[in-house]
Design a protein around this motif. Structure first.
Motif, PDB file in Angstrom:
ATOM      1  N   ILE A   1       0.842  -1.200   0.000  1.00  0.00           N
ATOM      2  CA  ILE A   1       0.000   0.000   0.000  1.00  0.00           C
ATOM      3  C   ILE A   1       0.878   1.251   0.000  1.00  0.00           C
ATOM      4  N   GLU A   2       1.929   1.247   0.826  1.00  0.00           N
ATOM      5  CA  GLU A   2       2.845   2.391   0.848  1.00  0.00           C
ATOM      6  C   GLU A   2       3.529   2.545  -0.500  1.00  0.00           C
ATOM      7  N   ASN A   3       3.864   1.434  -1.154  1.00  0.00           N
ATOM      8  CA  ASN A   3       4.428   1.490  -2.510  1.00  0.00           C
ATOM      9  C   ASN A   3       3.460   2.157  -3.472  1.00  0.00           C
ATOM     10  N   LEU A   4       2.183   1.761  -3.414  1.00  0.00           N
ATOM     11  CA  LEU A   4       1.160   2.321  -4.286  1.00  0.00           C
ATOM     12  C   LEU A   4       1.027   3.819  -4.064  1.00  0.00           C
ATOM     13  N   ILE A   5       0.940   4.230  -2.800  1.00  0.00           N
ATOM     14  CA  ILE A   5       0.779   5.651  -2.494  1.00  0.00           C
ATOM     15  C   ILE A   5       1.987   6.447  -2.989  1.00  0.00           C
ATOM     16  N   GLY A   6       3.189   5.928  -2.744  1.00  0.00           N
ATOM     17  CA  GLY A   6       4.395   6.604  -3.217  1.00  0.00           C
ATOM     18  C   GLY A   6       4.417   6.740  -4.728  1.00  0.00           C
ATOM     19  N   LYS A   7       4.035   5.680  -5.422  1.00  0.00           N
ATOM     20  CA  LYS A   7       3.998   5.698  -6.890  1.00  0.00           C
ATOM     21  C   LYS A   7       3.007   6.741  -7.388  1.00  0.00           C
ATOM     22  N   LYS A   8       1.812   6.759  -6.802  1.00  0.00           N
ATOM     23  CA  LYS A   8       0.778   7.706  -7.230  1.00  0.00           C
ATOM     24  C   LYS A   8       1.201   9.154  -6.955  1.00  0.00           C
ATOM     25  N   GLU A   9       1.859   9.391  -5.806  1.00  0.00           N
ATOM     26  CA  GLU A   9       2.323  10.743  -5.503  1.00  0.00           C
ATOM     27  C   GLU A   9       3.356  11.203  -6.525  1.00  0.00           C
ATOM     28  N   ARG A  10       4.259  10.290  -6.930  1.00  0.00           N
ATOM     29  CA  ARG A  10       5.261  10.639  -7.945  1.00  0.00           C
ATOM     30  C   ARG A  10       4.598  10.948  -9.290  1.00  0.00           C
ATOM     31  N   GLU A  11       3.489  10.262  -9.580  1.00  0.00           N
ATOM     32  CA  GLU A  11       2.746  10.497 -10.828  1.00  0.00           C
ATOM     33  C   GLU A  11       1.851  11.722 -10.735  1.00  0.00           C
ATOM     34  N   GLY A  12       1.667  12.260  -9.522  1.00  0.00           N
ATOM     35  CA  GLY A  12       0.790  13.413  -9.330  1.00  0.00           C
ATOM     36  C   GLY A  12      -0.682  13.043  -9.333  1.00  0.00           C
ATOM     37  N   SER A  13      -1.001  11.800  -8.970  1.00  0.00           N
ATOM     38  CA  SER A  13      -2.394  11.357  -8.938  1.00  0.00           C
ATOM     39  C   SER A  13      -2.705  10.702  -7.593  1.00  0.00           C
ATOM     40  N   SER A  14      -3.957  10.317  -7.435  1.00  0.00           N
ATOM     41  CA  SER A  14      -4.405   9.656  -6.209  1.00  0.00           C
ATOM     42  C   SER A  14      -4.781   8.218  -6.505  1.00  0.00           C
ATOM     43  N   PRO A  15      -4.555   7.320  -5.547  1.00  0.00           N
ATOM     44  CA  PRO A  15      -4.999   5.939  -5.762  1.00  0.00           C
ATOM     45  C   PRO A  15      -6.511   5.839  -5.672  1.00  0.00           C
ATOM     46  N   VAL A  16      -7.072   4.848  -6.352  1.00  0.00           N
ATOM     47  CA  VAL A  16      -8.501   4.552  -6.223  1.00  0.00           C
ATOM     48  C   VAL A  16      -8.641   3.326  -5.335  1.00  0.00           C
ATOM     49  N   LEU A  17      -9.797   3.156  -4.741  1.00  0.00           N
ATOM     50  CA  LEU A  17     -10.012   2.073  -3.781  1.00  0.00           C
ATOM     51  C   LEU A  17      -9.684   0.706  -4.376  1.00  0.00           C
ATOM     52  N   GLU A  18     -10.049   0.488  -5.619  1.00  0.00           N
ATOM     53  CA  GLU A  18      -9.759  -0.794  -6.264  1.00  0.00           C
ATOM     54  C   GLU A  18      -8.254  -1.061  -6.323  1.00  0.00           C
ATOM     55  N   GLU A  19      -7.448  -0.019  -6.553  1.00  0.00           N
ATOM     56  CA  GLU A  19      -5.992  -0.187  -6.563  1.00  0.00           C
ATOM     57  C   GLU A  19      -5.481  -0.550  -5.170  1.00  0.00           C
ATOM     58  N   CYS A  20      -6.118  -0.009  -4.141  1.00  0.00           N
ATOM     59  CA  CYS A  20      -5.740  -0.359  -2.768  1.00  0.00           C
ATOM     60  C   CYS A  20      -6.046  -1.821  -2.487  1.00  0.00           C
ATOM     61  N   PHE A  21      -7.223  -2.297  -2.929  1.00  0.00           N
ATOM     62  CA  PHE A  21      -7.556  -3.715  -2.781  1.00  0.00           C
ATOM     63  C   PHE A  21      -6.536  -4.570  -3.535  1.00  0.00           C
ATOM     64  N   GLU A  22      -6.186  -4.134  -4.737  1.00  0.00           N
ATOM     65  CA  GLU A  22      -5.219  -4.877  -5.553  1.00  0.00           C
ATOM     66  C   GLU A  22      -3.872  -4.982  -4.838  1.00  0.00           C
ATOM     67  N   ALA A  23      -3.398  -3.871  -4.273  1.00  0.00           N
ATOM     68  CA  ALA A  23      -2.111  -3.875  -3.562  1.00  0.00           C
ATOM     69  C   ALA A  23      -2.189  -4.729  -2.301  1.00  0.00           C
TER      70      ALA A  23
END
Length: 130
Positions: free
Chosen positions: A6-28
């Motif tokens: 989850i921390e990986n996902l959040i870090g990746k999204k912040e670098r991309e300038g976007s926010s994660p969606v709930l489905e991506e959180c479930f996936e991670a």
């Protein structure tokens, strides 16, 4: 060396300038994790294994608690990451298990199975943000 998906996902999204969606959180959260040198209870040998968290039973009411704090040694940081979520038709079938497994059981030498027929779709009822 454990890396929180989850921390990986959040870090990746912040670098991309976007926010994660709930489905991506479930996936991670449900990503397969490698367990090197796992002692198999069936054959009593060390082997590489995988672990995966899946949903075994679809609840009538789904409550999702998002972790809002990051704990690192003696430091606590409140996360301000916005997570997008669907207002209607959240379907959990992608993260469902075909087998009902008790919390203490282990499936030996068996690949993780997903895709159980989950018929319920969830609609957002409320959000608590504190």
């Amino acid at each position: 060396n454990y890396v929180n998906p989850i921390e990986n996902l959040i870090g990746k999204k912040e670098r991309e300038g976007s926010s994660p969606v709930l489905e991506e959180c479930f996936e991670a959260f449900t990503e397969k994790e490698a367990i090197p040198k796992f002692l198999c209870e069936g054959c009593k040998k060390e082997r590489n294994a995988e672990m995966q968290v899946l949903i075994s039973k679809q609840p009538d009411f789904l409550i999702v608690h998002l972790k809002r704090f990051l704990f690192q040694r003696n430091f606590v940081e409140k996360l301000g990451t916005f997570v997008s979520f669907p207002l209607q038709k959240l379907n959990l079938s992608k993260w469902g298990s075909k087998e009902l497994i008790s919390p203490s059981s282990v499936i030996l030498h068996s690949p993780a199975v997903s895709g159980r027929e989950f018929s319920k779709e969830y609609e957002l009822y409320g959000v608590v943000n504190h």
